[in-house]
Design a protein around this motif. Structure first.
Motif, PDB file in Angstrom:
ATOM      1  N   ARG A 103       0.775  -0.655  -0.131  1.00  0.00           N
ATOM      2  CA  ARG A 103      -0.409   0.011  -0.361  1.00  0.00           C
ATOM      3  C   ARG A 103       0.953   0.916  -0.118  1.00  0.00           C
ATOM      4  N   GLY A 155      -3.194  -6.622  -7.455  1.00  0.00           N
ATOM      5  CA  GLY A 155      -4.035  -6.608  -6.328  1.00  0.00           C
ATOM      6  C   GLY A 155      -4.702  -7.406  -5.999  1.00  0.00           C
ATOM      7  N   ASN A 156      -4.412  -8.029  -4.527  1.00  0.00           N
ATOM      8  CA  ASN A 156      -6.392  -8.978  -4.706  1.00  0.00           C
ATOM      9  C   ASN A 156      -6.666  -8.853  -3.644  1.00  0.00           C
ATOM     10  N   ASP A 157      -6.752  -7.187  -3.115  1.00  0.00           N
ATOM     11  CA  ASP A 157      -8.457  -6.321  -2.119  1.00  0.00           C
ATOM     12  C   ASP A 157      -9.364  -5.817  -3.270  1.00  0.00           C
ATOM     13  N   GLY A 158     -10.022  -6.747  -4.269  1.00  0.00           N
ATOM     14  CA  GLY A 158     -11.023  -6.239  -4.847  1.00  0.00           C
ATOM     15  C   GLY A 158     -11.992  -6.199  -3.380  1.00  0.00           C
ATOM     16  N   SER A 163     -10.167  -2.287  -2.535  1.00  0.00           N
ATOM     17  CA  SER A 163      -9.712  -1.880  -3.329  1.00  0.00           C
ATOM     18  C   SER A 163      -8.500  -1.115  -2.771  1.00  0.00           C
ATOM     19  N   SER A 222      -2.483  -0.048  -4.570  1.00  0.00           N
ATOM     20  CA  SER A 222      -0.957  -0.884  -4.196  1.00  0.00           C
ATOM     21  C   SER A 222      -0.431  -0.235  -5.650  1.00  0.00           C
ATOM     22  N   SER A 230      -9.797  -9.804  -7.008  1.00  0.00           N
ATOM     23  CA  SER A 230      -9.275  -8.501  -8.157  1.00  0.00           C
ATOM     24  C   SER A 230      -9.319  -7.068  -7.193  1.00  0.00           C
ATOM     25  N   THR A 231      -7.958  -6.261  -7.386  1.00  0.00           N
ATOM     26  CA  THR A 231      -8.443  -4.752  -7.474  1.00  0.00           C
ATOM     27  C   THR A 231      -8.294  -4.159  -8.415  1.00  0.00           C
TER      28      THR A 231
END
Length: 573
Positions: free
Chosen positions: A284, A309-312, A316, A319, A343-344
């Motif tokens: 981040r 990134g995997n922060d969907g 999100s 990143s 998916s971000t």
């Protein structure tokens, strides 16, 4: 203190509460579900091994290398929830000693699986038996028993798991013949296990530093490399670009200097541009070392690709390095061309590529078969798909520069979701045949050139960028383009001749504007007092001696991605 969030993979939390999970699923027919990521026991019967080869266990973890905070504010590269990193190579990387290039031809794997590579296979697991298991797995998969796998319609090989690689057809990798080795594909990740069946004896692999693959989480880089460039060898899967000139930098073993190691890996790759550099990690907060290394790679002509990134499902958040300017950022989609929920989504996303249900090679320490026991999900695997495709296309079209390749991949993408660009999938899903056939886009010269430190000699780069005007050639026209997220401004060095006035303008349309900054400018973002001194407007006099200056081209807000033609014209005052 460390980032106040859970590990990326938590086996004790329900899927609805986290992104990266190990989870079983109910299987079709009379096949029983098995626990996710169960370890292979040395006494398991052949039937259990066959189930693993068939990948019947269901979806696996979303696995994304991450960067987390530590007390000294250095960034730590982790694959998944890495907590067992080896500190043996730290001094070597901190001092940035010259690394010997170690090719696979110099690596000799032993006949038996030795200590550190997990449990030995019992004697009844001979090479013939394993080969039979793989062949039987392929036969069953061909009959459609292997769940949701989609068989590719082209690129027929003897590799038994190719029928499960739905992503090959999705991006068109099975609709064109990939070339031999050419533009290097450089993967900066955890190490590659060259003893695993998929990579043992593979030509055109160069290990740029020492590799460690024995830690419980040091499997990530081997999966990434196999998805990108697993060879056609009658074993396992086939990569997007099977004969790629593959170069590997292991950034994982040293926890407290891993960011420095990743930066050194990128800088090492930059010494051999053109190349495609694949990065499947993120943080981040931007790392100054990685930011500068990426700038350096781009300055020398390399294309840098990063996972979104995997922060969907976590809002999100931004990143890095995905959000860094000029980085080709890749989101993840599934078999239905739908963006993966993990998916971000971000305005810096450029492309999407398959990132769910991925199978691949793993170190023998992870699994004695050398392959994933369950499919995995993550943008970590979308990025190497695009990276390998980029190296393939660049090899076939070597006259492209990296800015043209960047634009080509975006313009040829297969649009999905909302019409046109969207922050979930960027310009669409990677389309290899379309990229191979698309017309050559214009070059965006002298990138990166976003601020003074990138163009002034002795700044970020010792040579800076070439001045577009000189005493002998005081006037010029130059074409370029901008992007609100990837390329927010262009800055050019110019020379203002003595006793002359230089005026700048851009083409009609009002989508861009141009202005001149004086020779004392440190940054276009400098404070009010310095700005009053340095900002000259659209014209500047060279005085009695002549002067260096900078021309800035910036968007006006009428277009997200405007093109322009800059005119710099000198005349007598």
């Amino acid at each position: 203190m460390r980032y106040p969030e859970p590990r990326l993979v938590d086996l004790g939390v329900a899927v609805e509460q986290q992104i990266e999970v190990e989870r079983p699923r109910t299987l079709r027919g009379d096949v029983l579900a098995v626990p996710a990521e169960a370890e292979l026991d040395g006494e398991q019967p052949l039937e259990q091994l066959l189930r693993r080869q068939l990948r019947l266990e269901g979806r696996g973890a979303v696995e994304e290398a991450g960067l987390v905070d530590v007390p000294d504010r250095l960034r730590v590269v982790e694959a998944g929830d890495c907590n067992d990193l080896d500190a043996r190579l730290g001094r070597e990387r901190i001092e940035r000693r010259e690394q010997r290039l170690l090719t696979v031809a110099e690596v000799r794997s032993e006949g038996d699986v030795g200590a550190g590579h997990g449990a030995r296979l019992p004697l009844r697991w001979t090479a013939v038996t394993l080969r039979l298991a793989i062949v039987l797995a392929a036969a069953v998969a061909a009959l459609g028993v292997a769940g949701t796998a989609v068989a590719a319609t082209g690129r027929i090989t003897d590799d038994p798991l190719q029928g499960q690689e739905w992503w090959l057809h999705d991006v068109g990798a099975d609709q064109a013949a990939p070339p031999g080795p050419g533009i290097p594909l450089v993967i900066v990740d955890s190490g590659l296990d060259v003893a695993t069946p998929e990579f043992a004896g593979r030509p055109n692999v160069t290990l740029l530093n020492s590799q460690t693959v024995f830690g419980p989480e040091e499997w990530h880089g081997t999966v990434v490399a196999s998805v990108a460039a697993a060879p056609v060898n009658g074993i396992g899967i086939v990569g997007i670009y099977p004969q790629a000139a593959l170069e590997i930098w292991d950034a994982s073993p040293v926890s407290n200097v891993a960011t420095l190691s990743a930066a050194v890996g990128i800088e090492t790759a930059a010494q051999h541009c053109p190349a495609v550099i694949s990065l499947s990690f993120g943080s981040r907060d931007p790392s100054p070392q990685i930011t500068q290394a990426i700038d350096d790679a781009q300055h020398h002509g390399c294309l840098v690709v990063a996972s979104a990134g995997n922060d969907g499902l976590r809002g999100s958040p931004v990143s890095y390095p995905a959000a860094q300017a000029h980085v080709l950022t890749v989101a993840a989609t599934d078999e239905n061309d739908t963006v993966a929920d993990f998916s971000t989504a971000a305005p810096t996303n450029d492309l999407a590529a398959p990132g769910t249900g991925i199978i691949g090679a793993v170190p023998l320490a992870r699994d004695p078969t050398g392959f994933t026991t369950t499919p995995v999900d993550g943008t970590s695997f979308s990025a190497p798909i695009v990276s390998a495709a980029a190296a393939w296309i660049w090899t076939v079209r070597p006259s492209l520069d990296w800015t043209q390749l960047f634009a080509l991949l975006r313009s040829s993408a297969r649009d999905v979701g909302p019409v046109g660009y969207d922050p979930e999938t960027g310009f669409g899903i990677l389309d290899i045949p379309a990229a191979l056939a698309a017309p050559t886009p214009p070059s965006d010269p002298l990138e990166p050139n976003d601020d003074v430190n990138e163009v002034k000699p002795g700044g970020l780069f010792s040579d800076g960028t070439a001045a577009i005007t000189t005493a002998a050639k005081p006037s010029v026209r130059i074409a370029g383009s901008l992007d609100a997220n990837e390329d927010p401004r262009d800055l050019y060095r110019i020379w203002v001749p003595a006793h002359q006035v230089v005026r700048v303008s851009v083409g009609a349309g009002g989508e861009t504007a141009a202005r001149i900054w004086g020779p004392q400018t440190v940054s276009v973002g400098e404070g009010v007092a310095a700005r009053r001194r340095d900002l000259k407007g659209t014209s500047m006099s060279g005085g009695n001696r002549g002067s260096a200056a900078y021309v800035e081209v910036l968007p006006t807000g009428k277009s997200v991605r405007p093109s322009y033609v800059l005119t710099v014209k000198a005349s007598r005052s």
